[in-house]
Scaffold this active site. Structure first.
Site, mmCIF file in Angstrom:
data_model
loop_
_atom_site.group_PDB
_atom_site.id
_atom_site.type_symbol
_atom_site.label_atom_id
_atom_site.label_comp_id
_atom_site.label_asym_id
_atom_site.label_seq_id
_atom_site.Cartn_x
_atom_site.Cartn_y
_atom_site.Cartn_z
ATOM 1 N N CYS B 93 0.823 -1.205 0.000
ATOM 2 C CA CYS B 93 0.000 0.000 0.000
ATOM 3 C C CYS B 93 0.863 1.263 0.000
ATOM 4 O O CYS B 93 1.588 1.513 -0.960
ATOM 5 C CB CYS B 93 -0.986 -0.042 1.157
ATOM 6 S SG CYS B 93 -2.397 1.052 0.924
ATOM 7 N N ARG B 128 -11.994 6.395 -3.407
ATOM 8 C CA ARG B 128 -10.974 5.455 -2.944
ATOM 9 C C ARG B 128 -11.326 4.035 -3.339
ATOM 10 O O ARG B 128 -12.506 3.672 -3.411
ATOM 11 C CB ARG B 128 -10.873 5.505 -1.419
ATOM 12 C CG ARG B 128 -10.062 6.616 -0.843
ATOM 13 C CD ARG B 128 -10.094 6.557 0.677
ATOM 14 N NE ARG B 128 -9.111 5.619 1.234
ATOM 15 C CZ ARG B 128 -7.818 5.932 1.407
ATOM 16 N NH1 ARG B 128 -7.374 7.117 1.058
ATOM 17 N NH2 ARG B 128 -6.977 5.050 1.921
ATOM 18 N N HIS B 195 -3.919 -5.764 1.620
ATOM 19 C CA HIS B 195 -3.834 -5.935 3.071
ATOM 20 C C HIS B 195 -4.475 -7.256 3.436
ATOM 21 O O HIS B 195 -5.009 -7.957 2.603
ATOM 22 C CB HIS B 195 -4.615 -4.831 3.798
ATOM 23 C CG HIS B 195 -4.090 -3.467 3.555
ATOM 24 N ND1 HIS B 195 -2.881 -3.039 4.003
ATOM 25 C CD2 HIS B 195 -4.637 -2.415 2.917
ATOM 26 C CE1 HIS B 195 -2.693 -1.794 3.655
ATOM 27 N NE2 HIS B 195 -3.740 -1.384 2.984
#
Ligand SMILES: [Zn+2]
Lengths: 427, 250
Positions: B93, B128, B195
């Site tokens: 990320c 996002r 993640h």
């Protein structure tokens, strides 16, 4: 409940108030809600200024922070009953902590007594502006539900902006949490309480300069820019197991003996006592009243679930989990850990890897909840032996059957938001 | 790997640890230890020098800390030097963006990355990217074939791959880099948006990194990954179910 007279409200506000009460009553009756949000939403739609109008002229206390809001709100409400009388404090006890819930609480309250509201961290600035609180209690700030709000530092900055304009407000703030200190630091009057902070991972970056906060062994912290822990006005010592004492700089000290467990709850109680004192209730009498509280919305109750006495606890984020794991360890009773990842919990349970599950090594552990498999992998890498049972009530049953506690100690159940409530409905 | 133990370094957990990213290093360290490979797990906080290591893990972070971490890692110099002499990097990320050539700060202005990966990240136009990701690994990752990758993404950046890298995978659910690909690899440096943590949900990827770090050309000894496999299959099913019903479920 008889609606109190509401002199001084405009016709529009009276319509909004009537709609709020009617919808809340309907929603409670048909069982589609706890009657705290739907009516409030309707009221605000009719009159966006309704909240400020309902609160005008009243004594208002707000409680905010990432963890401990519901408990502290309850403790403060009970403390204020010492002088206001039982049942006369208006509060959002169901945890509906945004403006519709606040409207519902104020519209439903049958008295003109003091108002104690739990406030969502993000809504605190607007609530301060609208409600003109006499007291604001700021507990702590840490990461929570990362897929929805991921900027705790930004929140602290917004608190700071709102409190700078609140000239008649006393802020009761946790001196041990740098983000809270930054948020409260602009206020005209602050009482600093050394309330403790076990989880520091979100407080390392200095909110004042983006430098680095260095923590000392004695709880002191500072940044090279000069931003540092304020000298506490009140602090807590732990003379014995399950017991605490709050001390004031003026030499007073009062025992903190609660029916609900944990160092963090004693800290919540002291924050509430300091807030109560700012509203005219002596701290010792406030603490005495709080000692009677033995559950908060089901938390810390010990019902029988699936035939097994079970102590129910709620933790929503790494900071909350760290506190509860410290509470149940050391010990030898079975621990059931439950995780869901619905919208109310946050969709991404990656934060499980920030929780010190290693504390549970050697304990009988059952992983449960809709995301029990994420939990089972986390426990594997924490080298915590465990079983995995998807249904949380069945998980409690397994824990009770496989490891009956001969000392009569209950199974410890810790769940995040919806996982906790799933089990609570089986009480 | 030099010296006696494999050194797994968590880089700046105080700045780049927003999404349980420390878990990746824990997974690497445990999987080495369970195979009796001597391993040392080192947390390198941003107030000190970055130690020599064999395997560096960079995690996710907010905008401000991301910029500070990139500056500090660049001026420290250890990681870039170590990669030159064969160290392995897992960058997730914000860490992935830092490992690239440039990434946007909070103001959107481009900031220099470490240049370990030939990728540039810009602010995305749309909302996002938040949600479950499924991605099929591409060839060229090494001798070990990886199964389907599963993870959770939460980022606002769009990452463009240059000729110096290969994509890690092709997304079938989610956004990844933003062009249908996910992650990037150059040599022993691997970047990804996933993640979960990514290595907890993809133990085969953890083992690939470990085999790079210990210089093994043989597959590592198998571990009992029953719990990881159960989690993987549940996540993959949850995604296909939500596509089928058109509802976001997890
Ligand atoms: Zn500073």
């Amino acid at each position: 409940m008889t609606a109190p007279p509401t002199p001084g409200l405009s016709a529009r506000a009276r319509v909004a108030l009537t709609a709020t009460r009617a919808l809340n009553a309907v929603s409670r009756r048909v069982g589609i809600g706890s009657g705290t949000v739907i009516g409030g939403r309707a009221g605000l739609a009719i009159d966006p200024g309704l909240l400020g109008r309902l609160a005008a002229g009243r004594t208002v206390a707000l409680v905010s922070g990432t963890n401990g809001k519901t408990t502290t709100t309850r403790l403060l409400a009970v403390a204020l009953e010492v002088s206001a009388g039982a049942g006369s404090v208006i509060t959002n006890s169901t945890g509906s902590n945004m403006p519709p819930g606040h409207v519902a609480a104020l519209a439903g309250g049958g008295s003109d007594g003091p108002v104690v509201l739990e406030v969502d961290e993000g809504y605190l600035p607007a609530s301060v502006t609208t409600l003109h609180p006499r007291v604001v209690v700021l507990l702590n700030l840490s990461r929570d539900q990362l897929d929805r709000t991921n900027e705790v530092r930004m929140l602290a900055g917004r608190w700071r902006g709102a409190l700078a304009g609140a000239m008649d407000t006393t802020v009761v703030a946790n001196a041990d949490d740098p983000l809270v200190v930054f948020g409260a630091g602009s206020a005209a009057r602050v009482v600093w309480v050394a309330a403790g902070m076990r989880w520091r991972a979100d407080a390392v970056g200095c909110p004042a300069c983006e430098g680095r906060i260095v923590f000392g062994a004695d709880g002191a912290w500072s940044c090279s820019c000069g931003f540092s822990r304020p000298a506490p006005d009140v602090w807590i010592t732990e003379p014995g197991e399950g017991d605490g004492e709050a001390e004031w700089t003026d030499g007073r000290h009062h025992r903190v003996a609660l029916s609900i467990p944990g160092r963090f709850n004693r800290a919540n109680a002291v924050m509430a006592a300091v807030a109560a004192e700012a509203l005219g209730i002596p701290a010792d009498r406030a603490l005495g009243a709080m000692a009677t509280v033995d559950e908060v919305a089901g938390r810390f109750t010990t019902p029988v679930i699936a035939g097994v006495p079970t102590r129910l606890m709620l933790a929503k984020n790494p900071a909350g989990w760290a506190e509860l794991l410290a509470l149940v360890c050391p010990g030898d009773s079975p621990v059931v850990v439950a995780i869901n990842a619905r919208v109310a919990d946050g969709r991404d349970p990656s934060w499980l890897w920030d929780v010190p599950f290693e504390d549970l090594r050697g304990r009988p552990v059952v992983a449960t909840g809709e995301r029990c498999l994420d939990l089972s992998v986390r426990l594997r890498y924490a080298e915590v032996e465990h079983q995995t049972v998807r249904d949380s009530v069945a998980a409690v049953g397994v824990a009770g059957e496989e490891w009956p506690s001969d000392a009569g100690r209950p199974v410890e159940f810790i769940g995040n938001y919806t996982a906790f409530h799933d089990v609570l409905t089986h009480r | 790997m030099s010296g006696s133990a494999l050194r797994v370094v968590v880089v700046y957990p105080d700045l780049l640890g927003t999404y349980g990213d420390g878990g990746n290093a824990l997974v690497l360290a445990r999987r080495a230890a369970w195979r009796d490979i001597p391993v040392q797990l080192i947390e390198a906080t941003s107030d000190g020098p970055i130690p020599e290591g064999d395997l560096y893990c960079l995690g996710g972070g907010e905008d401000g800390p991301q910029v500070r971490a990139a500056e500090a890692i660049r001026s420290d110099g250890t990681i870039v030097r170590a990669v030159g002499s064969g160290a392995v990097v897992l960058a997730v990320c914000a860490g992935y963006q830092i490992a690239g050539r440039s990434f946007p700060g909070a103001d959107g202005r481009a900031r220099p990355g470490l240049g370990l990966l030939d990728v540039d990240t810009v602010k995305g136009e749309g909302p996002r990217s938040v949600g479950e990701v499924v991605a099929e690994p591409l060839d060229g990752l090494g001798d070990i074939a990886l199964p389907t990758l599963t993870g959770f993404e939460n980022h606002g950046g769009v990452t463009r791959l240059g000729p110096g890298v290969v994509a890690l995978a092709r997304v079938t659910t989610g956004n990844g880099n933003g062009d249908g690909s996910e992650g990037a690899r150059a040599g022993r440096v691997l970047g990804t948006y996933l993640h979960g943590p990514v290595l907890a949900r993809n133990p085969a990827l953890a083992d690939l990194l470990l085999s790079w770090a210990i210089g093994s050309t043989e597959p590592l000894a198998a571990l009992d990954d029953g719990e990881e496999e159960a989690l993987r299959s549940e996540r993959l099913h949850a995604v296909s179910r939500s596509r089928f019903t058109g509802r976001a479920r997890s």
